[in-house]
Design a protein around this motif. Sequence first.
Motif, PDB file in Angstrom:
ATOM      1  N   LYS A  60       0.850  -1.192   0.000  1.00  0.00           N
ATOM      2  CA  LYS A  60       0.000   0.000   0.000  1.00  0.00           C
ATOM      3  C   LYS A  60       0.887   1.244   0.000  1.00  0.00           C
ATOM      4  O   LYS A  60       1.612   1.511   0.956  1.00  0.00           O
ATOM      5  N   GLU A  61       0.807   2.008  -1.065  1.00  0.00           N
ATOM      6  CA  GLU A  61       1.706   3.142  -1.296  1.00  0.00           C
ATOM      7  C   GLU A  61       1.616   4.234  -0.234  1.00  0.00           C
ATOM      8  O   GLU A  61       2.612   4.890   0.083  1.00  0.00           O
ATOM      9  N   ASN A  62       0.435   4.416   0.353  1.00  0.00           N
ATOM     10  CA  ASN A  62       0.278   5.512   1.308  1.00  0.00           C
ATOM     11  C   ASN A  62       0.304   5.046   2.765  1.00  0.00           C
ATOM     12  O   ASN A  62      -0.077   5.791   3.651  1.00  0.00           O
ATOM     13  N   LEU A  63       0.770   3.831   3.006  1.00  0.00           N
ATOM     14  CA  LEU A  63       0.789   3.264   4.359  1.00  0.00           C
ATOM     15  C   LEU A  63       2.189   3.263   4.956  1.00  0.00           C
ATOM     16  O   LEU A  63       3.132   2.757   4.342  1.00  0.00           O
ATOM     17  N   ILE A  64       2.299   3.826   6.154  1.00  0.00           N
ATOM     18  CA  ILE A  64       3.522   3.698   6.944  1.00  0.00           C
ATOM     19  C   ILE A  64       3.233   2.621   7.978  1.00  0.00           C
ATOM     20  O   ILE A  64       2.392   2.811   8.859  1.00  0.00           O
ATOM     21  N   ALA A  65       3.905   1.499   7.853  1.00  0.00           N
ATOM     22  CA  ALA A  65       3.721   0.376   8.774  1.00  0.00           C
ATOM     23  C   ALA A  65       5.039   0.143   9.502  1.00  0.00           C
ATOM     24  O   ALA A  65       6.107   0.112   8.880  1.00  0.00           O
ATOM     25  N   ALA A  66       4.945  -0.017  10.828  1.00  0.00           N
ATOM     26  CA  ALA A  66       6.175  -0.174  11.608  1.00  0.00           C
ATOM     27  C   ALA A  66       5.919  -0.912  12.906  1.00  0.00           C
ATOM     28  O   ALA A  66       4.824  -0.850  13.470  1.00  0.00           O
ATOM     29  N   ARG A  67       6.958  -1.621  13.353  1.00  0.00           N
ATOM     30  CA  ARG A  67       6.975  -2.215  14.691  1.00  0.00           C
ATOM     31  C   ARG A  67       7.715  -1.228  15.589  1.00  0.00           C
ATOM     32  O   ARG A  67       8.821  -0.787  15.268  1.00  0.00           O
ATOM     33  N   LEU A  68       7.099  -0.902  16.700  1.00  0.00           N
ATOM     34  CA  LEU A  68       7.694   0.031  17.651  1.00  0.00           C
ATOM     35  C   LEU A  68       8.099  -0.724  18.902  1.00  0.00           C
ATOM     36  O   LEU A  68       7.326  -1.518  19.432  1.00  0.00           O
ATOM     37  N   SER A  69       9.305  -0.464  19.372  1.00  0.00           N
ATOM     38  CA  SER A  69       9.763  -1.090  20.609  1.00  0.00           C
ATOM     39  C   SER A  69      10.671  -0.109  21.346  1.00  0.00           C
ATOM     40  O   SER A  69      11.199   0.830  20.759  1.00  0.00           O
ATOM     41  N   GLY A  70      10.831  -0.345  22.632  1.00  0.00           N
ATOM     42  CA  GLY A  70      11.653   0.539  23.440  1.00  0.00           C
ATOM     43  C   GLY A  70      11.050   1.927  23.500  1.00  0.00           C
ATOM     44  O   GLY A  70       9.841   2.100  23.457  1.00  0.00           O
ATOM     45  N   LYS A  71      11.924   2.930  23.591  1.00  0.00           N
ATOM     46  CA  LYS A  71      11.490   4.331  23.617  1.00  0.00           C
ATOM     47  C   LYS A  71      11.882   4.994  22.311  1.00  0.00           C
ATOM     48  O   LYS A  71      13.020   4.851  21.855  1.00  0.00           O
ATOM     49  N   LEU A  72      10.942   5.721  21.727  1.00  0.00           N
ATOM     50  CA  LEU A  72      11.225   6.439  20.490  1.00  0.00           C
ATOM     51  C   LEU A  72      11.841   7.792  20.811  1.00  0.00           C
ATOM     52  O   LEU A  72      11.384   8.493  21.707  1.00  0.00           O
ATOM     53  N   ASN A  73      12.873   8.136  20.052  1.00  0.00           N
ATOM     54  CA  ASN A  73      13.537   9.413  20.258  1.00  0.00           C
ATOM     55  C   ASN A  73      13.307  10.325  19.047  1.00  0.00           C
ATOM     56  O   ASN A  73      12.627   9.962  18.094  1.00  0.00           O
ATOM     57  N   GLU A  74      13.877  11.504  19.115  1.00  0.00           N
ATOM     58  CA  GLU A  74      13.698  12.513  18.073  1.00  0.00           C
ATOM     59  C   GLU A  74      14.147  11.983  16.710  1.00  0.00           C
ATOM     60  O   GLU A  74      13.468  12.190  15.702  1.00  0.00           O
ATOM     61  N   LYS A  75      15.259  11.281  16.662  1.00  0.00           N
ATOM     62  CA  LYS A  75      15.780  10.746  15.397  1.00  0.00           C
ATOM     63  C   LYS A  75      14.795   9.734  14.795  1.00  0.00           C
ATOM     64  O   LYS A  75      14.543   9.753  13.589  1.00  0.00           O
ATOM     65  N   ASN A  76      14.226   8.856  15.632  1.00  0.00           N
ATOM     66  CA  ASN A  76      13.238   7.891  15.149  1.00  0.00           C
ATOM     67  C   ASN A  76      12.056   8.600  14.495  1.00  0.00           C
ATOM     68  O   ASN A  76      11.607   8.215  13.421  1.00  0.00           O
ATOM     69  N   LEU A  77      11.550   9.630  15.167  1.00  0.00           N
ATOM     70  CA  LEU A  77      10.365  10.333  14.676  1.00  0.00           C
ATOM     71  C   LEU A  77      10.657  11.110  13.409  1.00  0.00           C
ATOM     72  O   LEU A  77       9.774  11.259  12.560  1.00  0.00           O
ATOM     73  N   LYS A  78      11.873  11.579  13.234  1.00  0.00           N
ATOM     74  CA  LYS A  78      12.220  12.287  12.001  1.00  0.00           C
ATOM     75  C   LYS A  78      12.181  11.333  10.806  1.00  0.00           C
ATOM     76  O   LYS A  78      11.820  11.748   9.702  1.00  0.00           O
ATOM     77  N   THR A  79      12.513  10.057  10.993  1.00  0.00           N
ATOM     78  CA  THR A  79      12.421   9.110   9.878  1.00  0.00           C
ATOM     79  C   THR A  79      10.962   8.911   9.465  1.00  0.00           C
ATOM     80  O   THR A  79      10.662   8.791   8.276  1.00  0.00           O
ATOM     81  N   VAL A  80      10.066   8.903  10.434  1.00  0.00           N
ATOM     82  CA  VAL A  80       8.630   8.796  10.124  1.00  0.00           C
ATOM     83  C   VAL A  80       8.172  10.061   9.404  1.00  0.00           C
ATOM     84  O   VAL A  80       7.443   9.992   8.407  1.00  0.00           O
ATOM     85  N   HIS A  81       8.612  11.214   9.878  1.00  0.00           N
ATOM     86  CA  HIS A  81       8.234  12.485   9.266  1.00  0.00           C
ATOM     87  C   HIS A  81       8.679  12.523   7.800  1.00  0.00           C
ATOM     88  O   HIS A  81       7.935  12.992   6.927  1.00  0.00           O
ATOM     89  N   ASP A  82       9.878  12.039   7.518  1.00  0.00           N
ATOM     90  CA  ASP A  82      10.361  11.986   6.126  1.00  0.00           C
ATOM     91  C   ASP A  82       9.429  11.137   5.266  1.00  0.00           C
ATOM     92  O   ASP A  82       9.105  11.507   4.139  1.00  0.00           O
TER      93      ASP A  82
END
Length: 118
Positions: free
Chosen positions: A9-31
């Motif tokens: 699905k072209e418009n789907l961001i699918a991910a497994r989340l574990s531990g604590k998410l930091n600023e760098k992690n969230l910037k990859t999602v934002h991109d």
Amino acid sequence: MIQFIDTKKENLIAARLSGKLNEKNLKTVHDRIHQIIDKGHKVDFYFEMDDFEGYTLKGFWEDIKTDAAHIDDYGKMAFVGDKKWQEWAASATDFFTGSDAKYFELENKAQAMAWMAS
């Protein structure tokens, strides 16, 4: 930690989340959000939360900034987890964003993915 899941699905961001998410992690999602928006699509999300502990303070702030900037760009959101607070977070997301957000227990991952495909 974010481990992206490949989907067709072209418009789907699918991910497994574990531990604590930091600023760098969230910037990859934002991109990835920008890549989808630039193609003229609403962004759908599938988040599988296994051993997910939440955010660092900077990660939380990055998430809030991203959501505030793109609130009208979001479509469906599936939150898959095993903790009551995760279910509550899905309900709050549904209320505050106006997106169609649903919570699924971890054992219902297939049902969550099927819902995302519909």
